[in-house]
Design a protein around this motif. Structure first.
Motif, PDB file in Angstrom:
ATOM      1  N   ASN A  14       0.832  -1.197   0.000  1.00  0.00           N
ATOM      2  CA  ASN A  14       0.000   0.000   0.000  1.00  0.00           C
ATOM      3  C   ASN A  14       0.868   1.248   0.000  1.00  0.00           C
ATOM      4  O   ASN A  14       0.558   2.245   0.622  1.00  0.00           O
ATOM      5  CB  ASN A  14      -0.962  -0.010   1.188  1.00  0.00           C
ATOM      6  CG  ASN A  14      -1.928  -1.160   1.099  1.00  0.00           C
ATOM      7  OD1 ASN A  14      -2.293  -1.588   0.015  1.00  0.00           O
ATOM      8  ND2 ASN A  14      -2.322  -1.687   2.235  1.00  0.00           N
ATOM      9  N   PHE A  15       2.007   1.135  -0.647  1.00  0.00           N
ATOM     10  CA  PHE A  15       2.953   2.217  -0.831  1.00  0.00           C
ATOM     11  C   PHE A  15       3.466   2.759   0.500  1.00  0.00           C
ATOM     12  O   PHE A  15       3.727   3.929   0.648  1.00  0.00           O
ATOM     13  CB  PHE A  15       2.343   3.325  -1.708  1.00  0.00           C
ATOM     14  CG  PHE A  15       1.762   2.799  -2.975  1.00  0.00           C
ATOM     15  CD1 PHE A  15       0.413   2.904  -3.226  1.00  0.00           C
ATOM     16  CD2 PHE A  15       2.563   2.146  -3.909  1.00  0.00           C
ATOM     17  CE1 PHE A  15      -0.122   2.392  -4.398  1.00  0.00           C
ATOM     18  CE2 PHE A  15       2.025   1.637  -5.075  1.00  0.00           C
ATOM     19  CZ  PHE A  15       0.679   1.761  -5.316  1.00  0.00           C
ATOM     20  N   SER A  16       3.617   1.883   1.491  1.00  0.00           N
ATOM     21  CA  SER A  16       4.169   2.296   2.776  1.00  0.00           C
ATOM     22  C   SER A  16       5.638   1.883   2.839  1.00  0.00           C
ATOM     23  O   SER A  16       6.171   1.259   1.929  1.00  0.00           O
ATOM     24  CB  SER A  16       3.390   1.639   3.914  1.00  0.00           C
ATOM     25  OG  SER A  16       3.675   0.259   3.981  1.00  0.00           O
ATOM     26  N   GLN A  52      10.771  -5.234 -15.627  1.00  0.00           N
ATOM     27  CA  GLN A  52      11.081  -4.153 -14.695  1.00  0.00           C
ATOM     28  C   GLN A  52      10.071  -4.066 -13.570  1.00  0.00           C
ATOM     29  O   GLN A  52       8.958  -4.559 -13.674  1.00  0.00           O
ATOM     30  CB  GLN A  52      11.182  -2.811 -15.414  1.00  0.00           C
ATOM     31  CG  GLN A  52       9.897  -2.346 -16.044  1.00  0.00           C
ATOM     32  CD  GLN A  52      10.134  -1.150 -16.946  1.00  0.00           C
ATOM     33  OE1 GLN A  52      11.084  -1.120 -17.718  1.00  0.00           O
ATOM     34  NE2 GLN A  52       9.281  -0.163 -16.849  1.00  0.00           N
ATOM     35  N   GLN A  53      10.497  -3.417 -12.501  1.00  0.00           N
ATOM     36  CA  GLN A  53       9.678  -3.203 -11.321  1.00  0.00           C
ATOM     37  C   GLN A  53       8.463  -2.334 -11.672  1.00  0.00           C
ATOM     38  O   GLN A  53       8.604  -1.328 -12.364  1.00  0.00           O
ATOM     39  CB  GLN A  53      10.539  -2.469 -10.285  1.00  0.00           C
ATOM     40  CG  GLN A  53      10.015  -2.468  -8.906  1.00  0.00           C
ATOM     41  CD  GLN A  53      10.282  -3.775  -8.193  1.00  0.00           C
ATOM     42  OE1 GLN A  53       9.315  -4.412  -7.812  1.00  0.00           O
ATOM     43  NE2 GLN A  53      11.520  -4.184  -8.021  1.00  0.00           N
ATOM     44  N   LEU A  54       7.290  -2.740 -11.231  1.00  0.00           N
ATOM     45  CA  LEU A  54       6.100  -1.916 -11.428  1.00  0.00           C
ATOM     46  C   LEU A  54       6.131  -0.762 -10.441  1.00  0.00           C
ATOM     47  O   LEU A  54       6.640  -0.891  -9.329  1.00  0.00           O
ATOM     48  CB  LEU A  54       4.834  -2.747 -11.244  1.00  0.00           C
ATOM     49  CG  LEU A  54       4.653  -3.901 -12.232  1.00  0.00           C
ATOM     50  CD1 LEU A  54       3.379  -4.681 -11.922  1.00  0.00           C
ATOM     51  CD2 LEU A  54       4.639  -3.411 -13.668  1.00  0.00           C
ATOM     52  N   THR A  55       5.575   0.360 -10.856  1.00  0.00           N
ATOM     53  CA  THR A  55       5.600   1.569 -10.036  1.00  0.00           C
ATOM     54  C   THR A  55       4.191   1.953  -9.599  1.00  0.00           C
ATOM     55  O   THR A  55       3.202   1.386 -10.075  1.00  0.00           O
ATOM     56  CB  THR A  55       6.188   2.736 -10.853  1.00  0.00           C
ATOM     57  OG1 THR A  55       5.290   3.020 -11.942  1.00  0.00           O
ATOM     58  CG2 THR A  55       7.577   2.404 -11.390  1.00  0.00           C
ATOM     59  N   LYS A  56       4.103   2.944  -8.729  1.00  0.00           N
ATOM     60  CA  LYS A  56       2.800   3.481  -8.316  1.00  0.00           C
ATOM     61  C   LYS A  56       2.002   3.902  -9.541  1.00  0.00           C
ATOM     62  O   LYS A  56       0.798   3.706  -9.604  1.00  0.00           O
ATOM     63  CB  LYS A  56       2.980   4.697  -7.402  1.00  0.00           C
ATOM     64  CG  LYS A  56       3.477   4.398  -6.049  1.00  0.00           C
ATOM     65  CD  LYS A  56       3.584   5.699  -5.250  1.00  0.00           C
ATOM     66  CE  LYS A  56       4.251   5.476  -3.925  1.00  0.00           C
ATOM     67  NZ  LYS A  56       4.320   6.704  -3.133  1.00  0.00           N
ATOM     68  N   ASN A  57       2.677   4.481 -10.519  1.00  0.00           N
ATOM     69  CA  ASN A  57       2.022   4.931 -11.746  1.00  0.00           C
ATOM     70  C   ASN A  57       1.412   3.755 -12.509  1.00  0.00           C
ATOM     71  O   ASN A  57       0.294   3.850 -13.021  1.00  0.00           O
ATOM     72  CB  ASN A  57       3.009   5.700 -12.616  1.00  0.00           C
ATOM     73  CG  ASN A  57       2.312   6.480 -13.704  1.00  0.00           C
ATOM     74  OD1 ASN A  57       1.198   6.947 -13.519  1.00  0.00           O
ATOM     75  ND2 ASN A  57       2.977   6.617 -14.831  1.00  0.00           N
ATOM     76  N   ASP A  58       2.135   2.627 -12.583  1.00  0.00           N
ATOM     77  CA  ASP A  58       1.596   1.432 -13.247  1.00  0.00           C
ATOM     78  C   ASP A  58       0.324   0.966 -12.555  1.00  0.00           C
ATOM     79  O   ASP A  58      -0.670   0.670 -13.198  1.00  0.00           O
ATOM     80  CB  ASP A  58       2.613   0.282 -13.223  1.00  0.00           C
ATOM     81  CG  ASP A  58       3.826   0.555 -14.079  1.00  0.00           C
ATOM     82  OD1 ASP A  58       3.656   1.035 -15.221  1.00  0.00           O
ATOM     83  OD2 ASP A  58       4.940   0.290 -13.601  1.00  0.00           O
ATOM     84  N   PHE A  59       0.387   0.887 -11.230  1.00  0.00           N
ATOM     85  CA  PHE A  59      -0.773   0.416 -10.480  1.00  0.00           C
ATOM     86  C   PHE A  59      -1.942   1.375 -10.628  1.00  0.00           C
ATOM     87  O   PHE A  59      -3.081   0.963 -10.764  1.00  0.00           O
ATOM     88  CB  PHE A  59      -0.421   0.212  -9.008  1.00  0.00           C
ATOM     89  CG  PHE A  59       0.567  -0.900  -8.782  1.00  0.00           C
ATOM     90  CD1 PHE A  59       0.332  -2.178  -9.286  1.00  0.00           C
ATOM     91  CD2 PHE A  59       1.729  -0.685  -8.068  1.00  0.00           C
ATOM     92  CE1 PHE A  59       1.237  -3.209  -9.078  1.00  0.00           C
ATOM     93  CE2 PHE A  59       2.641  -1.710  -7.851  1.00  0.00           C
ATOM     94  CZ  PHE A  59       2.397  -2.972  -8.359  1.00  0.00           C
ATOM     95  N   GLY A  60      -1.670   2.671 -10.637  1.00  0.00           N
ATOM     96  CA  GLY A  60      -2.732   3.663 -10.808  1.00  0.00           C
ATOM     97  C   GLY A  60      -3.360   3.584 -12.183  1.00  0.00           C
ATOM     98  O   GLY A  60      -4.571   3.718 -12.336  1.00  0.00           O
ATOM     99  N   THR A  61      -2.548   3.349 -13.213  1.00  0.00           N
ATOM    100  CA  THR A  61      -3.056   3.224 -14.580  1.00  0.00           C
ATOM    101  C   THR A  61      -3.960   2.007 -14.698  1.00  0.00           C
ATOM    102  O   THR A  61      -5.010   2.062 -15.311  1.00  0.00           O
ATOM    103  CB  THR A  61      -1.891   3.111 -15.585  1.00  0.00           C
ATOM    104  OG1 THR A  61      -1.079   4.265 -15.454  1.00  0.00           O
ATOM    105  CG2 THR A  61      -2.388   2.989 -17.002  1.00  0.00           C
ATOM    106  N   SER A  62      -3.576   0.906 -14.076  1.00  0.00           N
ATOM    107  CA  SER A  62      -4.378  -0.314 -14.132  1.00  0.00           C
ATOM    108  C   SER A  62      -5.746  -0.102 -13.508  1.00  0.00           C
ATOM    109  O   SER A  62      -6.748  -0.569 -14.021  1.00  0.00           O
ATOM    110  CB  SER A  62      -3.655  -1.457 -13.418  1.00  0.00           C
ATOM    111  OG  SER A  62      -4.468  -2.601 -13.389  1.00  0.00           O
ATOM    112  N   VAL A  63      -5.795   0.627 -12.405  1.00  0.00           N
ATOM    113  CA  VAL A  63      -7.071   0.883 -11.732  1.00  0.00           C
ATOM    114  C   VAL A  63      -7.987   1.699 -12.629  1.00  0.00           C
ATOM    115  O   VAL A  63      -9.170   1.428 -12.732  1.00  0.00           O
ATOM    116  CB  VAL A  63      -6.840   1.601 -10.380  1.00  0.00           C
ATOM    117  CG1 VAL A  63      -8.140   2.107  -9.801  1.00  0.00           C
ATOM    118  CG2 VAL A  63      -6.151   0.655  -9.403  1.00  0.00           C
ATOM    119  N   ARG A  64      -7.425   2.670 -13.344  1.00  0.00           N
ATOM    120  CA  ARG A  64      -8.249   3.511 -14.221  1.00  0.00           C
ATOM    121  C   ARG A  64      -8.732   2.752 -15.457  1.00  0.00           C
ATOM    122  O   ARG A  64      -9.716   3.115 -16.064  1.00  0.00           O
ATOM    123  CB  ARG A  64      -7.456   4.741 -14.662  1.00  0.00           C
ATOM    124  CG  ARG A  64      -7.276   5.764 -13.571  1.00  0.00           C
ATOM    125  CD  ARG A  64      -6.704   7.056 -14.114  1.00  0.00           C
ATOM    126  NE  ARG A  64      -5.393   6.915 -14.702  1.00  0.00           N
ATOM    127  CZ  ARG A  64      -4.240   6.973 -14.051  1.00  0.00           C
ATOM    128  NH1 ARG A  64      -4.225   7.149 -12.752  1.00  0.00           N
ATOM    129  NH2 ARG A  64      -3.086   6.862 -14.684  1.00  0.00           N
TER     130      ARG A  64
END
Length: 151
Positions: free
Chosen positions: A3-5, A105-117
């Motif tokens: 959870n990005f902690s 490559q490592q997934l980033t917060k941006n990748d996870f956010g894009t998937s949700v959208r």
């Protein structure tokens, strides 16, 4: 990453609740995880998850895939699986891009956010016809995702 902690994802007990499970065909297993599951470890590390692949699990010869990890990681992987199995070529191409990304490559917060959208619409039950069994994702209490839950 959980959870990005600052705490590693595997140190958060909630990440092991309600694993995502799905059944895939042998060809899709090889496409995603590679021959002899050579990409399995890199997909796990890059997606912040733990994936168990049980080949020939069913009488039909399907593979059971179980995923634990942060909700956003399971959701991203589900979107990748869904896209790869989609009959639409543009959706399938998106799934291939996602697969190449998580393999390399490592997934980033941006990748996870894009998937949700860009979540798939689970009102389309064709997903259920491509995956056998039950696919479960737990629901985050603060979020209302239209395709979380079991289908």
């Amino acid at each position: 990453m959980s959870n990005f902690s600052s705490k590693p994802w595997w140190m958060v007990p909630a990440n092991f609740n309600a694993p995502m499970e799905l059944y895939i065909e042998e060809e899709q297993e090889e496409q995603i995880f590679g021959r002899g599951d050579m990409y399995l470890r890199s997909i796990e590390v890059h997606s912040h998850s733990l994936i168990q692949v049980e080949s020939w699990f069913t009488a039909k010869g399907q593979t059971r895939v179980s995923v634990v990890g942060p909700h956003h990681a399971r959701q991203w992987l589900m979107h990748m699986f869904w896209s790869l199995g989609h009959p639409d070529s543009s959706q399938k191409a998106q799934g291939l891009q996602m697969l190449q990304r998580v393999q390399n490559q490592q997934l980033t917060k941006n990748d996870f956010g894009t998937s949700v959208r860009m979540q798939p619409n689970t009102g389309d039950l064709s997903l259920a016809s491509r995956f056998s069994g039950t696919v479960c994702l737990d629901v985050l209490p603060a979020a209302s995702f239209p395709w979380s839950g079991c289908f």
